[in-house]
Design an enzyme around this catalytic site. Structure first.
Site, mmCIF file in Angstrom:
data_model
loop_
_atom_site.group_PDB
_atom_site.id
_atom_site.type_symbol
_atom_site.label_atom_id
_atom_site.label_comp_id
_atom_site.label_asym_id
_atom_site.label_seq_id
_atom_site.Cartn_x
_atom_site.Cartn_y
_atom_site.Cartn_z
ATOM 1 N N SER A 77 -12.295 4.861 71.139
ATOM 2 C CA SER A 77 -10.974 5.439 71.399
ATOM 3 C C SER A 77 -10.726 6.760 70.693
ATOM 4 O O SER A 77 -9.890 7.540 71.130
ATOM 5 C CB SER A 77 -9.885 4.431 71.036
ATOM 6 O OG SER A 77 -10.031 4.017 69.701
ATOM 7 N N HIS B 128 -10.474 1.522 77.289
ATOM 8 C CA HIS B 128 -10.526 2.862 77.875
ATOM 9 C C HIS B 128 -11.504 2.959 79.043
ATOM 10 O O HIS B 128 -11.594 3.997 79.696
ATOM 11 C CB HIS B 128 -10.913 3.898 76.814
ATOM 12 C CG HIS B 128 -9.882 4.040 75.748
ATOM 13 N ND1 HIS B 128 -8.777 4.838 75.873
ATOM 14 C CD2 HIS B 128 -9.778 3.441 74.536
ATOM 15 C CE1 HIS B 128 -8.037 4.745 74.782
ATOM 16 N NE2 HIS B 128 -8.615 3.909 73.962
ATOM 17 N N LYS C 97 -3.431 1.409 79.749
ATOM 18 C CA LYS C 97 -4.043 2.732 79.762
ATOM 19 C C LYS C 97 -4.207 3.203 81.215
ATOM 20 O O LYS C 97 -3.228 3.570 81.827
ATOM 21 C CB LYS C 97 -5.309 2.700 78.928
ATOM 22 C CG LYS C 97 -4.877 2.642 77.456
ATOM 23 C CD LYS C 97 -5.885 2.288 76.442
ATOM 24 C CE LYS C 97 -5.193 2.295 75.077
ATOM 25 N NZ LYS C 97 -5.850 1.469 74.081
HETATM 26 C C1 PLP Z 1 -5.410 0.776 72.885
HETATM 27 C C2 PLP Z 1 -6.519 -0.089 72.443
HETATM 28 C C3 PLP Z 1 -6.302 -1.428 72.138
HETATM 29 C C4 PLP Z 1 -4.921 -2.005 72.046
HETATM 30 O O1 PLP Z 1 -4.315 -2.147 73.272
HETATM 31 P P1 PLP Z 1 -2.712 -2.210 73.363
HETATM 32 O O2 PLP Z 1 -2.442 -2.855 74.659
HETATM 33 O O3 PLP Z 1 -2.227 -0.800 73.265
HETATM 34 O O4 PLP Z 1 -2.258 -3.040 72.188
HETATM 35 C C5 PLP Z 1 -7.392 -2.211 71.847
HETATM 36 N N1 PLP Z 1 -8.640 -1.705 71.833
HETATM 37 C C6 PLP Z 1 -8.889 -0.404 72.100
HETATM 38 C C7 PLP Z 1 -10.287 0.109 72.081
HETATM 39 C C8 PLP Z 1 -7.822 0.446 72.390
HETATM 40 O O5 PLP Z 1 -8.052 1.738 72.609
#
Ligand code: PLP
Length: 384
Positions: A177, A205, A237
């Site tokens: 991320s 992602h 996302k």
């Molecule tokens: C954003 C993210 C999460 C958390 O997801 P949310 O739904 O925003 O809590 C978990 N793992 C990764 C790799 C992320 O980028």
């Protein structure tokens, strides 16, 4: 509360104090902050689906039917038809036997890891895995071996000398991320087969972004789902909605329903959110080819522009493109410089990234125009 004030002062002195930015409106790639319109280079809404009329319509019609709040946790009266439908849709999309929706990705990772491991388990984890994985591991009380970022030789050496644990779980982000690089899933999966470990991928992602039909990491690498693989993904996302899921074998999902504490002890997502997310998965699978193509064209344009200016983008291969700036002070300065020139891209500091590796994290989406990207490159060129 004197100590808290001191702690805040200390953070501020180290340039580590964090502040919230309030967005007053949003349209496409533009956001308004303090009355000023900026181009947003910090959103994970990769396909620009969050404002898609069909998603809004699906949410609105579920709102009319079910109201807003779900009123209870999933095991009580919080499971509605849209939750069940979404889980079926996700299992089908990820080609697994079953899937289970969690309220967030953070809740999914902190729920599943303790539910499937324990003191007698051993977890192998990439050093740059997401904070929610790290916290899930901490909650699990399992022993953990951290391997160097994307280093399969290091991973294999750790697997070799740790053959005795009852359960061995290997966890990695698919797309990292903060660095935007991709885990070598094919090699990692072969090691899991050779050394008998479960593989869990965090496809937060990757879902919607990689793979021909947006199915994520496994599709990207041509790996077939087996009982050894657990797929975690988010709906917040590229899907442009909210929530997250675990997809995998039926027994795993049934175990999570009985054991994952973040699933059991939390009110379920509003049914309208689940209805919107199911529509988003349909759009990703069947109607997003053009959006994905645009996303990757935009990604290419920004990446080439940055590399030409001589920036270190840390081996990014995806729409997440970091630019290394060094220490906390300089990264804050760059962030302010960009904001003054109508570009919103936040400074990323420890503990989100290691000490001395502060960066501006640009994320590019299908909603950006050529002009948006050229504006950013032009502004950076002037600063160089
Ligand atoms: C954003 C993210 C999460 C958390 O997801 P949310 O739904 O925003 O809590 C978990 N793992 C990764 C790799 C992320 O980028």
């Amino acid at each position: 509360m004197k100590e808290l004030g001191e702690e805040l002062k200390e953070l501020s002195k180290k340039n580590l104090l964090r502040k919230l930015t309030c967005i007053e409106s949003s349209r496409g790639s533009k956001i308004s902050i303090n009355g000023k319109t900026c181009v947003n280079f910090s959103s994970n809404d990769y396909l620009g689906l969050s404002s898609h009329p069909e998603i809004v319509k699906a949410a609105a019609s579920a709102l009319k039917k079910y109201g807003f709040g779900s009123g209870a946790s999933r095991l009580l009266s919080g499971t509605y038809a849209p939750h069940v439908k979404l889980e079926e849709r996700l299992a089908n999309f990820k080609k697994t036997e079953a899937a289970l929706v969690f309220n967030t990705g953070y809740a999914a990772n902190t729920g599943i890891i303790p539910a499937i491991t324990g003191e007698d388990a051993l977890i192998f984890s990439d050093e740059l895995n997401h904070a929610s994985i790290i916290d899930g591991i901490r909650l699990s009380k399992a022993k953990v071996k951290i391997y160097r970022h994307r280093d399969v030789n290091h991973l294999e050496s750790l697997l070799k000398i740790n053959l005795k644990s009852k359960r061995r779980l290997m966890i990695t982000d698919t797309i990292f991320s903060m660095d935007g690089d991709i885990a070598p899933l094919k090699d990692i999966f072969s090691l899991c087969e050779r050394y008998d470990a479960l593989l869990m991928i965090d496809d937060a992602h990757g879902t919607g972004v990689i793979g021909k039909t947006g199915r994520g990491g496994l599709e990207h690498f041509g790996i077939k789902q087996t009982d050894r693989i657990i797929q975690m993904g988010t709906l917040s996302k590229a899907a442009g909605c909210f929530g997250a899921f675990i997809a995998g074998p039926k027994d795993l999902i049934n175990l999570l329903i009985s054991k994952a504490r973040s699933f059991i002890y939390s009110t379920s997502l509003p049914p309208a959110v689940a209805a919107a997310a199911a529509k988003a998965i349909d759009l990703i699978e069947f109607e997003s080819e053009d959006r994905r193509r645009k996303l990757w064209i935009n990604r290419q344009r920004l990446s080439e522009g940055l590399l030409k200016l001589g920036y270190d983008t840390l081996g990014s291969e995806t729409p997440i493109i970091p630019v290394l700036t060094g220490d906390t002070k300089s990264v804050l300065k760059v962030g302010e410089y960009l904001f003054k020139r109508k570009i919103f891209a936040p400074a990323i500091r420890p503990p989100t990234v290691p000490e001395g590796k502060c960066r501006i994290r640009f994320s590019v989406t299908a909603a950006h125009t050529k002009e948006d990207i050229d504006l950013l490159i032009g502004v950076l060129k002037k600063s160089a």
